[in-house]
Design a protein around this motif. Sequence first.
Motif, PDB file in Angstrom:
ATOM      1  N   PHE A  19       3.245  -1.133   9.280  1.00  0.00           N
ATOM      2  CA  PHE A  19       4.620  -0.721   9.554  1.00  0.00           C
ATOM      3  C   PHE A  19       5.391  -1.886  10.145  1.00  0.00           C
ATOM      4  O   PHE A  19       4.995  -2.487  11.135  1.00  0.00           O
ATOM      5  CB  PHE A  19       4.625   0.467  10.521  1.00  0.00           C
ATOM      6  CG  PHE A  19       5.979   1.089  10.666  1.00  0.00           C
ATOM      7  CD1 PHE A  19       6.457   1.978   9.714  1.00  0.00           C
ATOM      8  CD2 PHE A  19       6.801   0.766  11.745  1.00  0.00           C
ATOM      9  CE1 PHE A  19       7.716   2.538   9.835  1.00  0.00           C
ATOM     10  CE2 PHE A  19       8.064   1.334  11.874  1.00  0.00           C
ATOM     11  CZ  PHE A  19       8.519   2.219  10.916  1.00  0.00           C
ATOM     12  N   VAL A  20       6.524  -2.212   9.502  1.00  0.00           N
ATOM     13  CA  VAL A  20       7.375  -3.310   9.957  1.00  0.00           C
ATOM     14  C   VAL A  20       8.632  -2.701  10.571  1.00  0.00           C
ATOM     15  O   VAL A  20       9.379  -1.997   9.879  1.00  0.00           O
ATOM     16  CB  VAL A  20       7.780  -4.220   8.776  1.00  0.00           C
ATOM     17  CG1 VAL A  20       8.650  -5.381   9.257  1.00  0.00           C
ATOM     18  CG2 VAL A  20       6.545  -4.743   8.051  1.00  0.00           C
ATOM     19  N   ALA A  21       8.828  -2.951  11.867  1.00  0.00           N
ATOM     20  CA  ALA A  21      10.008  -2.377  12.537  1.00  0.00           C
ATOM     21  C   ALA A  21      11.267  -3.144  12.110  1.00  0.00           C
ATOM     22  O   ALA A  21      11.174  -4.234  11.532  1.00  0.00           O
ATOM     23  CB  ALA A  21       9.819  -2.430  14.044  1.00  0.00           C
ATOM     24  N   ASP A  22      12.419  -2.574  12.410  1.00  0.00           N
ATOM     25  CA  ASP A  22      13.685  -3.204  12.028  1.00  0.00           C
ATOM     26  C   ASP A  22      13.834  -4.638  12.552  1.00  0.00           C
ATOM     27  O   ASP A  22      14.516  -5.449  11.954  1.00  0.00           O
ATOM     28  CB  ASP A  22      14.860  -2.367  12.553  1.00  0.00           C
ATOM     29  CG  ASP A  22      15.130  -1.183  11.635  1.00  0.00           C
ATOM     30  OD1 ASP A  22      14.880  -1.317  10.419  1.00  0.00           O
ATOM     31  OD2 ASP A  22      15.571  -0.128  12.135  1.00  0.00           O
ATOM     32  N   ASP A  23      13.165  -4.923  13.669  1.00  0.00           N
ATOM     33  CA  ASP A  23      13.285  -6.285  14.223  1.00  0.00           C
ATOM     34  C   ASP A  23      12.349  -7.278  13.522  1.00  0.00           C
ATOM     35  O   ASP A  23      12.130  -8.373  14.010  1.00  0.00           O
ATOM     36  CB  ASP A  23      13.011  -6.270  15.731  1.00  0.00           C
ATOM     37  CG  ASP A  23      11.543  -6.011  16.054  1.00  0.00           C
ATOM     38  OD1 ASP A  23      10.751  -5.758  15.116  1.00  0.00           O
ATOM     39  OD2 ASP A  23      11.176  -6.053  17.242  1.00  0.00           O
ATOM     40  N   THR A  24      11.771  -6.868  12.366  1.00  0.00           N
ATOM     41  CA  THR A  24      10.903  -7.682  11.486  1.00  0.00           C
ATOM     42  C   THR A  24       9.478  -7.902  12.006  1.00  0.00           C
ATOM     43  O   THR A  24       8.708  -8.637  11.401  1.00  0.00           O
ATOM     44  CB  THR A  24      11.513  -9.070  11.126  1.00  0.00           C
ATOM     45  OG1 THR A  24      11.423  -9.924  12.273  1.00  0.00           O
ATOM     46  CG2 THR A  24      12.939  -8.962  10.618  1.00  0.00           C
ATOM     47  N   LEU A  63      14.075  -3.619   3.992  1.00  0.00           N
ATOM     48  CA  LEU A  63      14.700  -3.629   5.311  1.00  0.00           C
ATOM     49  C   LEU A  63      16.223  -3.645   5.192  1.00  0.00           C
ATOM     50  O   LEU A  63      16.937  -3.015   5.962  1.00  0.00           O
ATOM     51  CB  LEU A  63      14.236  -4.867   6.102  1.00  0.00           C
ATOM     52  CG  LEU A  63      12.905  -4.772   6.853  1.00  0.00           C
ATOM     53  CD1 LEU A  63      12.508  -6.135   7.391  1.00  0.00           C
ATOM     54  CD2 LEU A  63      12.985  -3.751   7.997  1.00  0.00           C
ATOM     55  N   GLU A  64      16.676  -4.398   4.184  1.00  0.00           N
ATOM     56  CA  GLU A  64      18.129  -4.559   4.003  1.00  0.00           C
ATOM     57  C   GLU A  64      18.772  -3.322   3.410  1.00  0.00           C
ATOM     58  O   GLU A  64      19.778  -2.836   3.881  1.00  0.00           O
ATOM     59  CB  GLU A  64      18.388  -5.719   3.025  1.00  0.00           C
ATOM     60  CG  GLU A  64      18.135  -7.082   3.606  1.00  0.00           C
ATOM     61  CD  GLU A  64      19.367  -7.626   4.294  1.00  0.00           C
ATOM     62  OE1 GLU A  64      20.392  -7.801   3.599  1.00  0.00           O
ATOM     63  OE2 GLU A  64      19.301  -7.842   5.526  1.00  0.00           O
ATOM     64  N   HIS A  65      18.178  -2.844   2.289  1.00  0.00           N
ATOM     65  CA  HIS A  65      18.867  -1.820   1.486  1.00  0.00           C
ATOM     66  C   HIS A  65      18.284  -0.430   1.633  1.00  0.00           C
ATOM     67  O   HIS A  65      18.787   0.511   1.029  1.00  0.00           O
ATOM     68  CB  HIS A  65      18.833  -2.220   0.000  1.00  0.00           C
ATOM     69  CG  HIS A  65      19.306  -3.619  -0.231  1.00  0.00           C
ATOM     70  ND1 HIS A  65      20.588  -4.019   0.071  1.00  0.00           N
ATOM     71  CD2 HIS A  65      18.678  -4.722  -0.714  1.00  0.00           C
ATOM     72  CE1 HIS A  65      20.717  -5.312  -0.212  1.00  0.00           C
ATOM     73  NE2 HIS A  65      19.571  -5.763  -0.683  1.00  0.00           N
ATOM     74  N   HIS A  66      17.171  -0.333   2.378  1.00  0.00           N
ATOM     75  CA  HIS A  66      16.538   0.973   2.620  1.00  0.00           C
ATOM     76  C   HIS A  66      16.110   1.681   1.332  1.00  0.00           C
ATOM     77  O   HIS A  66      16.064   2.895   1.271  1.00  0.00           O
ATOM     78  CB  HIS A  66      17.474   1.884   3.441  1.00  0.00           C
ATOM     79  CG  HIS A  66      17.845   1.289   4.754  1.00  0.00           C
ATOM     80  ND1 HIS A  66      18.600   1.944   5.690  1.00  0.00           N
ATOM     81  CD2 HIS A  66      17.555   0.082   5.307  1.00  0.00           C
ATOM     82  CE1 HIS A  66      18.777   1.168   6.753  1.00  0.00           C
ATOM     83  NE2 HIS A  66      18.137   0.036   6.531  1.00  0.00           N
ATOM     84  N   LYS A  67      15.837   0.900   0.307  1.00  0.00           N
ATOM     85  CA  LYS A  67      15.385   1.502  -0.959  1.00  0.00           C
ATOM     86  C   LYS A  67      13.922   1.134  -1.214  1.00  0.00           C
ATOM     87  O   LYS A  67      13.454   0.080  -0.786  1.00  0.00           O
ATOM     88  CB  LYS A  67      16.225   0.952  -2.122  1.00  0.00           C
ATOM     89  CG  LYS A  67      17.665   1.392  -2.101  1.00  0.00           C
ATOM     90  CD  LYS A  67      18.128   1.707  -3.534  1.00  0.00           C
ATOM     91  CE  LYS A  67      19.510   2.328  -3.539  1.00  0.00           C
ATOM     92  NZ  LYS A  67      20.574   1.333  -3.256  1.00  0.00           N
ATOM     93  N   ILE A  68      13.221   2.006  -1.933  1.00  0.00           N
ATOM     94  CA  ILE A  68      11.811   1.750  -2.236  1.00  0.00           C
ATOM     95  C   ILE A  68      11.670   0.470  -3.066  1.00  0.00           C
ATOM     96  O   ILE A  68      12.429   0.236  -4.005  1.00  0.00           O
ATOM     97  CB  ILE A  68      11.207   2.964  -2.969  1.00  0.00           C
ATOM     98  CG1 ILE A  68      11.000   4.091  -1.947  1.00  0.00           C
ATOM     99  CG2 ILE A  68       9.885   2.607  -3.651  1.00  0.00           C
ATOM    100  CD1 ILE A  68      10.568   5.395  -2.535  1.00  0.00           C
ATOM    101  N   GLN A  69      10.704  -0.350  -2.682  1.00  0.00           N
ATOM    102  CA  GLN A  69      10.447  -1.596  -3.416  1.00  0.00           C
ATOM    103  C   GLN A  69       8.966  -1.649  -3.795  1.00  0.00           C
ATOM    104  O   GLN A  69       8.124  -1.135  -3.058  1.00  0.00           O
ATOM    105  CB  GLN A  69      10.755  -2.823  -2.527  1.00  0.00           C
ATOM    106  CG  GLN A  69      12.130  -2.843  -1.926  1.00  0.00           C
ATOM    107  CD  GLN A  69      13.192  -3.157  -2.957  1.00  0.00           C
ATOM    108  OE1 GLN A  69      12.951  -3.872  -3.923  1.00  0.00           O
ATOM    109  NE2 GLN A  69      14.385  -2.579  -2.767  1.00  0.00           N
TER     110      GLN A  69
END
Length: 341
Positions: A19-24, A63-69
Motif C-alpha cells: 500500500f502506497v500512501a498519498d505521500d508516496t 496516485l494522480e488520476h485515481h484510476k485502475i492501472q
Amino acid sequence: MDQVQIKAWIDALGIPALFVADDTRIIAANNLAISVYNVNVVGLIYSAALRQPAAIRATHACLEHHKIQTARIHHTENGTDTAFDLRCAYIDKGLTGVLITLKDRTEEDKNTQLHRDFVANVSHELRTPLTAISGFIETLQGSAKKDEKVLDRFLGMMAGQSARMDRLVSDLLTLSRIDAQERQRPGDSVDLRDLLAKVVDGYTSSKITITTEFLAKEHLVLGDADQLHQVFANLIENAIKYGATGGMITVKSEDIVMDRRLRARSIGVSVCDTGEGIAPLHLPRLTERFYRIDDHRSHDKGGTGLGLAIAKHIVARHRGRLSISSIVSQGSEFKVILPIN
Ligand SMILES: Nc1ncnc2c1ncn2[C@@H]1O[C@H](COP(=O)(O)OP(=O)(O)O)[C@@H](O)[C@H]1O
Ligand SMILES: [Mg+2]
C-alpha cells in the motif's frame, strides 16, 4: 482504516500486495511482496522500492488520476525469471492511497509457450507428409502420368505418407482424450498378466522372440484395459524398433511391496531390451511430445514421436509412474509402476 488495519487486510490477501500512501511512501506490505522485492520495502518511497519503470509509471498514474492501472513486470532472481501482472487501485476512503497487487504469471506464460510450441510442432509434422504428397501429385500430373511403373511406385509412396498423417492425427486425438480424462481415475479391475500376455502375443513372430518373466499370481489393478494395452504395445514396439539390435526383449513383472514415490503397494512391469541404449541427456526428455533421439530413424519406422507422451499420460491417469533407465551400448528398461487399488 488505519495503517494496522491495512496491514491486516493485505496480509490476508494471499498474493503479494503493498500500500502506497498519498505521500508516496509504502506504509504496508505483506511478506509475499517483501519476498518478491527481496528487501523490506515498508517506509520507502515507491519509486525507490519498485525499481521497474512500468511499475513506477502505473503507481504514479494511479496516485494522480485515481484510476485502475495495470502493468506487466519481470523479476529475475537466482537465475529464474518470474513474470507478474501488477495492478494499482486507488482507495479513497479512510487512509487513502494506492493498493498494489501482484499476480504471478510465470506458470501461465509457460503454458502458453508450451501450447504455442505444440501447435508449431503439429503443423510441422503434418506439413512434411503433405508436402511430399503434393510433390507426387505434381509429378503425376506432368510427364509421369503415362508410365505405369512410376505411377505404381508413386501411389505406393503417397499411401505411405497419408498413412503417416493418419497415425499422427489418431495419436493427437488419443492425447487430447487422455488429457480430458486425466482427473478421472479408471475403475475397471484389470489383470495385467492376461493383458501383457495378449500384447506380447501380438508382437511375437518368427523374427522376434520376447521373453516373459511374470509373477505367478494375478496382477489385479484398477485400470482401463485398452489404454494399458496401448502403453505396453508402445513400449514393446519401441524395444523392437530401437532396441532390437541386441536381439533380446524381456517383459517382466515384479511385486513392489512399497513404492516410495507412489507410497503404495504396486506392480512393476518392465520392458527391457539389449539394444544400443539411450544417452543420459535424452532420458528426461523422452516423454515430451515429438521428442525423438533420431528424427529420421523414427520417421523411417513409422513413429509419430507421441508414443511415450501418450504412455506417460495414461500411466499418470492410473496414478502410477513411468521410470526409464538405460546404459549406453547395453540396453534400456522402461518400467511402468502401477499402484494396487
Ligand atoms: N527402447 C528404446 N531404445 C532406444 N531408444 C528408444 C527406445 N524407446 C524409445 N526410444 C527413443 O524415444 C523416442 C520417442 O519414443 P516414442 O514417443 O514412442 O516415439 P516414436 O516411437 O514414435 O518415435 C524414439 O524416437 C526413440 O528415439
Ligand atoms: Mg513409439
